[in-house]
Design a protein around this motif. Structure first.
Motif, mmCIF file in Angstrom:
data_model
loop_
_atom_site.group_PDB
_atom_site.id
_atom_site.type_symbol
_atom_site.label_atom_id
_atom_site.label_comp_id
_atom_site.label_asym_id
_atom_site.label_seq_id
_atom_site.Cartn_x
_atom_site.Cartn_y
_atom_site.Cartn_z
ATOM 1 N N LEU A 162 0.756 -1.246 0.271
ATOM 2 C CA LEU A 162 -0.378 0.068 -0.195
ATOM 3 C C LEU A 162 0.936 1.479 -0.141
ATOM 4 O O LEU A 162 0.376 2.216 -0.675
ATOM 5 N N ARG A 163 1.973 1.325 0.776
ATOM 6 C CA ARG A 163 3.055 2.671 0.822
ATOM 7 C C ARG A 163 3.222 2.498 -0.474
ATOM 8 O O ARG A 163 3.448 4.184 -0.852
ATOM 9 N N ILE A 166 2.306 -0.617 -5.153
ATOM 10 C CA ILE A 166 2.672 -2.350 -6.181
ATOM 11 C C ILE A 166 1.955 -3.349 -5.434
ATOM 12 O O ILE A 166 1.856 -4.190 -4.409
ATOM 13 N N GLY A 167 0.840 -3.645 -6.863
ATOM 14 C CA GLY A 167 0.294 -5.009 -6.917
ATOM 15 C C GLY A 167 -0.912 -4.531 -6.370
ATOM 16 O O GLY A 167 -2.453 -5.057 -6.297
ATOM 17 N N VAL A 168 -1.476 -2.954 -6.081
ATOM 18 C CA VAL A 168 -2.507 -2.140 -5.444
ATOM 19 C C VAL A 168 -2.269 -1.152 -5.544
ATOM 20 O O VAL A 168 -1.621 -0.604 -5.320
ATOM 21 N N GLU A 169 -3.971 -0.091 -5.412
ATOM 22 C CA GLU A 169 -3.472 1.692 -5.244
ATOM 23 C C GLU A 169 -2.675 1.474 -3.996
ATOM 24 O O GLU A 169 -2.656 1.508 -3.457
ATOM 25 N N LYS A 170 -1.887 3.307 -4.507
ATOM 26 C CA LYS A 170 -1.095 3.057 -3.378
ATOM 27 C C LYS A 170 -1.989 4.410 -2.667
ATOM 28 O O LYS A 170 -2.959 4.553 -2.842
ATOM 29 N N ASP A 171 -1.539 3.717 -1.271
ATOM 30 C CA ASP A 171 -2.774 4.385 -0.230
ATOM 31 C C ASP A 171 -1.871 4.723 0.946
ATOM 32 O O ASP A 171 -1.534 3.511 1.988
ATOM 33 N N PRO A 172 -1.211 5.523 0.937
ATOM 34 C CA PRO A 172 0.094 5.837 2.473
ATOM 35 C C PRO A 172 -0.516 5.614 3.694
ATOM 36 O O PRO A 172 -0.390 5.254 4.104
ATOM 37 N N GLN A 193 10.264 5.345 9.481
ATOM 38 C CA GLN A 193 10.922 5.529 7.811
ATOM 39 C C GLN A 193 10.241 6.382 6.989
ATOM 40 O O GLN A 193 10.782 7.538 6.789
ATOM 41 N N MET A 194 9.356 6.133 7.191
ATOM 42 C CA MET A 194 8.044 7.217 6.488
ATOM 43 C C MET A 194 7.547 8.684 7.257
ATOM 44 O O MET A 194 7.742 9.247 6.732
#
Length: 282
Positions: A162-163, A166-172, A193-194
């Motif tokens: 999610l971050r 990758i393989g899914v819509e980005k959703d921080p 780290q985020m």
């Protein structure tokens, strides 16, 4: 490898035998084995799995074969820990030759039966293309199922996807939530780290430091990152953290200590002389 801590068998005698075995298996393995065999005779599948996890570590080929047979028997009796352990044995070559394709098959069987760890294992195989075609979407989906079924590692891996989108819509923001729900040292370090980067969420160095402090008792990368952050204000502790990280084999910490003219921990030196190699856990 799954090792049950209690028996769900309907027969109280089987549960009693399992509990007695669990209490002594570290100090009196032969007694535990005898108790588990008695429980197995009553049809206890958790005892099949438990005994299998003891015998699989034996140096005796017959013991390891019996362990695999017990995992199969447990699987055929409806215990998804049996199928997950078969997947693990094939994945890492415990008691049998490594076969990632077979590992994927067994992880899928166990995962389809609701085993959260097996779902995460299969996600790893898809993410790295071991035994199955590399497929980030499939990896993310298996991680999601694992996460929703309560597996901490599944939560962490799903959060990573999610971050990064990758393989899914980005959703921080969802990534932050899953990292927090996981609560593992690795999840805390990745979340820190985020917060340090401030790229996809608001930068928060204080929160990042809190997370790294919490993770640094076990996560070697967290040790290194925290040491790097405090190097200017607490050099002595920073070097201690670098050494702790290096002792766990983290190359960046080893290089940092070398550049500082500090001694490399002896345990690390021995491992490096033996030529240890990196591997991907399935």
């Amino acid at each position: 490898m799954d090792r049950p801590s209690e028996s769900g068998h309907e027969d109280p005698k089987a549960r009693e035998l399992f509990d007695e075995a669990y209490a002594v298996f570290k100090t009196e393995p032969s007694t535990a084995i005898s108790l588990l065999r008695d429980a197995i005779s009553l049809g206890c599948t958790d005892s099949m799995v438990f005994l299998g996890t003891i015998l699989i570590d034996s140096s005796d080929d017959n013991d390891r074969k019996e362990a695999l047979d017990l995992f199969m028997q447990a699987h055929l009796s409806g215990n998804n820990m049996g199928s997950r352990n078969l997947g693990y044995c094939y994945a890492v070559g415990v008691g049998i030759d490594v076969n990632k394709e077979k590992a994927a098959e067994w992880y899928r069987i166990s995962g389809n039966d609701g085993n959260a760890k097996a779902q995460c294992n299969l996600g790893v195989l898809y993410e790295y293309g071991h035994g199955v075609p590399r497929d980030f979407r499939s990896a993310a989906e298996w991680y999601r199922m694992s996460a929703e079924n309560g597996c901490s590692r599944g939560m962490t891996n799903y959060a990573r996807m999610l971050r990064d989108g990758i393989g899914v819509e980005k959703d921080p923001q969802s990534a932050v939530e899953w990292f927090e729900r996981s609560g593992s040292p690795r999840a805390k370090r990745l979340l820190a780290q985020m917060y340090l980067s401030g790229k996809d969420i608001e930068k928060d160095v204080k929160r990042a430091m809190e997370l790294l402090e919490s993770a640094s008792d076990r996560d070697r990368k967290a040790m290194y990152i925290l040491g790097d952050l405090i190097m200017g204000t607490d050099r002595c502790r920073a070097i201690e953290l670098f050494k702790a990280s290096a002792a766990k084999g983290y190359d960046e910490a080893i290089q940092r200590l070398t550049s500082l003219g500090e001694e490399i921990p002896e345990s690390t030196s021995r491992r490096r002389r033996r030529g240890s190699t990196k591997s991907i856990k399935s």
